[in-house]
Design a protein around this motif. Structure first.
Motif, PDB file in Angstrom:
ATOM      1  N   GLN A 253       0.810  -1.202   0.000  1.00  0.00           N
ATOM      2  CA  GLN A 253       0.000   0.000   0.000  1.00  0.00           C
ATOM      3  C   GLN A 253       0.854   1.267   0.000  1.00  0.00           C
ATOM      4  O   GLN A 253       0.500   2.268  -0.635  1.00  0.00           O
ATOM      5  CB  GLN A 253      -0.955   0.005   1.204  1.00  0.00           C
ATOM      6  CG  GLN A 253      -1.992   1.121   1.168  1.00  0.00           C
ATOM      7  CD  GLN A 253      -2.838   1.101  -0.099  1.00  0.00           C
ATOM      8  OE1 GLN A 253      -3.228   0.036  -0.587  1.00  0.00           O
ATOM      9  NE2 GLN A 253      -3.097   2.268  -0.661  1.00  0.00           N
ATOM     10  N   GLU A 254       1.996   1.237   0.684  1.00  0.00           N
ATOM     11  CA  GLU A 254       2.813   2.454   0.737  1.00  0.00           C
ATOM     12  C   GLU A 254       3.392   2.790  -0.633  1.00  0.00           C
ATOM     13  O   GLU A 254       3.535   3.969  -0.992  1.00  0.00           O
ATOM     14  CB  GLU A 254       3.934   2.327   1.772  1.00  0.00           C
ATOM     15  CG  GLU A 254       4.906   1.186   1.546  1.00  0.00           C
ATOM     16  CD  GLU A 254       4.491  -0.103   2.234  1.00  0.00           C
ATOM     17  OE1 GLU A 254       5.363  -0.963   2.471  1.00  0.00           O
ATOM     18  OE2 GLU A 254       3.279  -0.249   2.545  1.00  0.00           O
TER      19      GLU A 254
ATOM     20  N   VAL B 124       1.885   1.930  -3.513  1.00  0.00           N
ATOM     21  CA  VAL B 124       0.716   2.377  -4.281  1.00  0.00           C
ATOM     22  C   VAL B 124       0.442   3.848  -3.997  1.00  0.00           C
ATOM     23  O   VAL B 124       0.228   4.645  -4.915  1.00  0.00           O
ATOM     24  CB  VAL B 124      -0.521   1.512  -3.936  1.00  0.00           C
ATOM     25  CG1 VAL B 124      -1.772   2.122  -4.555  1.00  0.00           C
ATOM     26  CG2 VAL B 124      -0.333   0.080  -4.422  1.00  0.00           C
ATOM     27  N   GLN B 125       0.463   4.215  -2.734  1.00  0.00           N
ATOM     28  CA  GLN B 125       0.183   5.598  -2.369  1.00  0.00           C
ATOM     29  C   GLN B 125       1.261   6.532  -2.905  1.00  0.00           C
ATOM     30  O   GLN B 125       0.972   7.662  -3.333  1.00  0.00           O
ATOM     31  CB  GLN B 125       0.083   5.733  -0.842  1.00  0.00           C
ATOM     32  CG  GLN B 125      -0.454   7.084  -0.382  1.00  0.00           C
ATOM     33  CD  GLN B 125      -1.806   7.408  -1.001  1.00  0.00           C
ATOM     34  OE1 GLN B 125      -2.743   6.620  -0.929  1.00  0.00           O
ATOM     35  NE2 GLN B 125      -1.904   8.581  -1.623  1.00  0.00           N
TER      36      GLN B 125
ATOM     37  N   GLN C 140      -7.830   7.662  -4.903  1.00  0.00           N
ATOM     38  CA  GLN C 140      -8.182   6.244  -4.792  1.00  0.00           C
ATOM     39  C   GLN C 140      -9.130   5.789  -5.885  1.00  0.00           C
ATOM     40  O   GLN C 140      -9.038   4.647  -6.348  1.00  0.00           O
ATOM     41  CB  GLN C 140      -8.802   5.977  -3.409  1.00  0.00           C
ATOM     42  CG  GLN C 140      -7.793   5.941  -2.270  1.00  0.00           C
ATOM     43  CD  GLN C 140      -6.808   4.798  -2.402  1.00  0.00           C
ATOM     44  OE1 GLN C 140      -7.175   3.684  -2.755  1.00  0.00           O
ATOM     45  NE2 GLN C 140      -5.537   5.070  -2.109  1.00  0.00           N
TER      46      GLN C 140
ATOM     47  N   GLN D  78      -6.260  -1.943  -9.044  1.00  0.00           N
ATOM     48  CA  GLN D  78      -5.331  -3.000  -8.661  1.00  0.00           C
ATOM     49  C   GLN D  78      -5.815  -4.304  -9.295  1.00  0.00           C
ATOM     50  O   GLN D  78      -6.930  -4.762  -9.032  1.00  0.00           O
ATOM     51  CB  GLN D  78      -5.257  -3.104  -7.137  1.00  0.00           C
ATOM     52  CG  GLN D  78      -4.647  -1.853  -6.507  1.00  0.00           C
ATOM     53  CD  GLN D  78      -4.543  -1.934  -5.000  1.00  0.00           C
ATOM     54  OE1 GLN D  78      -5.530  -1.762  -4.294  1.00  0.00           O
ATOM     55  NE2 GLN D  78      -3.343  -2.173  -4.511  1.00  0.00           N
TER      56      GLN D  78
END
Length: 713
Positions: free
Chosen positions: A302-303, A305-306, A316, A321
């Protein structure tokens, strides 16, 4: 404004559609301007893409073609984000929000698009992973995953990486001297998580690996390292397996593929002095427009992706994904890597009408009577031959033609160049702004100019979308005009994939009309009076409205059939609503976007809308008006959209020969009888695929036409 824009219809395969409206009370006057009478064009286009995706589950299509439908869905979605979503985002960015007839604002539309697109794309990967790939495994076609590689295969992959990939890949470590790279639109990239210091003592923890576009996304393993069958590996698997070799001495903690879709629409001012030069400058910006969608492997932390979302200025709702390759369009390469003709559509030979085959030249055939070809069932070669014969014919003095899309290696362009070299007066109107064909059209314009062809670029602000050829020939002491008019482009490859009409005639009035339209395109002056053709942006919209009104006056005796690709123009929709209210029976065969709401009591009881999706892309455009037993039939380059009718150069041409009128009507009836490849638009906005009733004979319209016109069942 409607409080609720859409609702879910789980019964219709996950489709999301506008909310149902309250039916009018008996005697109530219906407001034709009410927003609930119109479907949103973006959401309607999404539904067409979904109908394409559903073909991947239709076992009447061969297996590899079902995979191709899955790929076409990806390609369609790419363009949808590049153009439609990008356009909505631009409206918001610059404070230019516009409210359409459907009453949905851009921000609302974007939120709904995100929700629906996520559903569809999740379903696409589910179909790929749990239906198509397992069925291909059963056919001995294997997409070999990394954990399945044998030692021999792993060794071959290592050598392939060292020899074919490593020399051309440029990994980019992220640090103050190496900022985040400017990534090309829709390119395959990897974000790599690293641990340790490099030779210079840098410890950034992150790098980007762009995959060169020259590298194939699918690689076929050689037979000698496999145990039979067709064995393929993804480029992403190869790079994942050897990512550590790109960063020697450092630990690769993770490698994750991603792909950014950017705004790819071109914005050109209307007062340009040199359209070609301005377009060349804009083409580069298309590769690096604002981001509109981020696709990332679903196992990416997630980090990371962000980090990517922040880097591209996305939220978002713009994140997708996915459980598989981020660019399924490139899976089309399977057709060239796998030799399994039994899993593809069987080939067929388009026919040439006897009228052409029996004459020495096409000019002789056209003089006898007008010719109507229905591609791809009938061959496109007579159109090319018309130009080739004109180029070599000493009696031909001049050729004029419009070009919108032709293909990189076009026989049409070669014939025009040959005609110019032989001393003919050749003038070509090249539409440089044909979306995604701009660079190709700039190149072919240069080739034509080098051959001596006079090339013009139409009228700035009005795309030239009309498909016209005019040939001036001296016969028996006078000049005679031969004309070709079409519903599709002069593109021989597309003519094997798209359904289109080609019309050839030497009618004096039509020839004079086409000559006047070319005068307007290449010269300057007031709009000239046109006798038989309808000509956008001047007369086409008005004439269609007047013909609908004529049928409306006939009430229950009225009959209208349209076959088009899209219907969004509000005035035309209102006219069709009024015709329905008067009792006119209306059938609309609309392949894609459709804003009209059919089957609503008191509003559109007599309107039926169907979409045909099958082997060929439906592209014919025809307008049929019953006229109390004396039908008027027109074929056209134009769809029923604002841009086509009001801000493009388009034509609609009459079919007057009684036999040809009957042929077009027979074709339309075939589409209306389709009971398996047709989808009916419901009053609530959903599409329901027609199903065979018990004991009913299967009618697949494209296959009926294929058998009727080629003899192949």
């Amino acid at each position: 404004m409607r409080a609720e824009i859409v609702r879910n219809l789980t019964a219709s395969g996950g489709q999301s559609v506008p909310a149902p409206i309250d039916l009018p009370a008996e005697g109530e006057v219906i407001d034709l301007d009410a927003s609930e009478n119109y479907f949103n064009r973006e959401l309607s286009q999404l539904q067409f893409n979904y109908r394409v995706l559903k073909q991947a589950l239709d076992t009447t299509h061969p297996l590899i073609n079902r995979l191709i439908f899955c790929c076409i869905f990806s390609s369609n979605m790419d363009e949808f984000f590049e153009i439609r979503v990008a356009g909505l985002r631009q409206q918001i960015k610059y404070g230019r929000e516009t409210l359409g007839a459907d009453g949905i604002m851009p921000e609302q539309a974007l939120s709904e698009i995100s929700r629906i697109a996520h559903e569809y794309i999740d379903e696409q990967y589910d179909i790929l992973n749990h239906v198509l790939i397992p069925e291909m495994e059963q056919q001995n076609i294997h997409f070999v995953r990394r954990m399945e590689w044998t030692p021999e295969q792993a060794e071959w992959v290592r050598n392939y990486f060292d020899e074919e990939i490593l020399p051309v890949v440029s990994p980019i470590g992220l640090d103050p001297s190496h900022p985040f790279p400017r990534l090309v639109n829709k390119s395959l990239n990897f974000i790599v998580e690293l641990d340790g210091k490099d030779a210079f003592g840098r410890e950034t923890g992150m790098a980007i690996v762009p995959a060169p576009r020259s590298l194939p996304r699918l690689v076929r393993l050689p037979d000698e390292v496999c145990n039979g069958g067709e064995n393929l590996v993804f480029l992403s698997s190869v790079i994942h397996a050897h990512a550590d070799e790109l960063f020697p001495g450092m630990e690769v903690k993770g490698c994750y593929q991603f792909r950014l879709t950017r705004n790819a629409d071109l914005e050109l001012e209307d007062d340009l002095e040199d359209l070609a030069s301005a377009l060349r400058g804009e083409l580069l910006s298309r590769r690096f427009g604002d981001g509109v969608r981020l696709e990332v492997a679903d196992n990416c932390p997630q980090e990371l992706v962000q980090f990517l979302l922040t880097e591209f200025g996305l939220g978002q709702r713009d994140l997708y994904q996915v459980n598989g390759p981020v660019n399924l369009t490139r899976l089309m390469a399977v057709t060239g890597l796998v030799d399994r003709p039994d899993l593809l559509y069987s080939s067929f030979s388009p026919t040439i009408p006897r009228q052409i085959r029996s004459k020495e030249t096409i000019f002789d055939a056209i003089r006898k009577r007008p010719i109507l070809l229905h591609h791809p069932f009938q061959n496109f070669s007579p159109v090319v031959d018309l130009l080739r014969q004109a180029a070599k014919d000493p009696q031909v003095l001049a050729i004029r033609q419009t070009l919108y899309r032709t293909g990189a290696n076009s026989e049409v362009v070669e014939a025009l160049a040959d005609a110019a070299k032989r001393g003919k007066e050749v003038t070509v109107v090249v539409e440089l702004r044909a979306r995604f064909s701009e660079a190709e059209n700039l190149e072919l314009a240069s080739r034509l100019q080098e051959a001596g062809v006079i090339v013009v670029y139409g009228v700035v602000g009005y795309k030239t979308h009309a498909k016209m050829i005019l040939i001036v020939r001296r016969e028996e002491g006078r000049l005679l005009r031969y004309v070709h008019l079409g519903t599709g482009n002069y593109h021989a490859v597309n003519a094997r994939l798209y359904t289109d009409y080609s019309f050839m005639t030497c009618d004096d009035s039509i020839g004079d009309d086409v000559n006047k339209i070319f005068q307007q395109l290449t010269g300057m002056g007031k709009a000239l009076k046109i006798k038989k053709l309808f000509h956008a942006p001047f007369t086409l919209h008005k004439r269609l409205l007047s013909l609908i009104e004529r049928e409306t006056a006939l009430e229950e005796k009225g009959r209208i059939i349209f076959k088009i690709n899209a219907l969004t123009e509000v005035q035309l929709i209102k006219a069709l609503y009024r015709a329905s209210q008067a009792g006119v029976q209306i059938d609309l065969i609309v392949r894609g976007i459709c804003s009209i709401r059919p089957g609503v009591p008191g509003l559109s009881d007599n309107i039926r809308v169907r979409s045909i999706v099958g082997r060929f892309l439906e592209h014919t455009r025809a307008y049929y008006f019953g006229n109390d037993g004396k039908p008027d039939v027109y074929c056209s380059s134009a769809d029923c959209m604002e841009r086509n009718l009001l801000s493009r150069v388009e034509i609609a041409f009459p079919i007057e020969d009684p036999d040809l009128v009957a042929r077009v009507r027979e074709d339309l009836d075939t589409y209306l009888e389709d009971n398996c490849q047709s989808w009916m638009l419901q009053p609530d906005g959903s599409y329901v695929q027609n199903q065979l009733a018990e004991g009913e004979e299967r009618v697949a319209s494209q296959l009926v036409l294929l058998e009727r016109l080629t003899g192949k069942s």
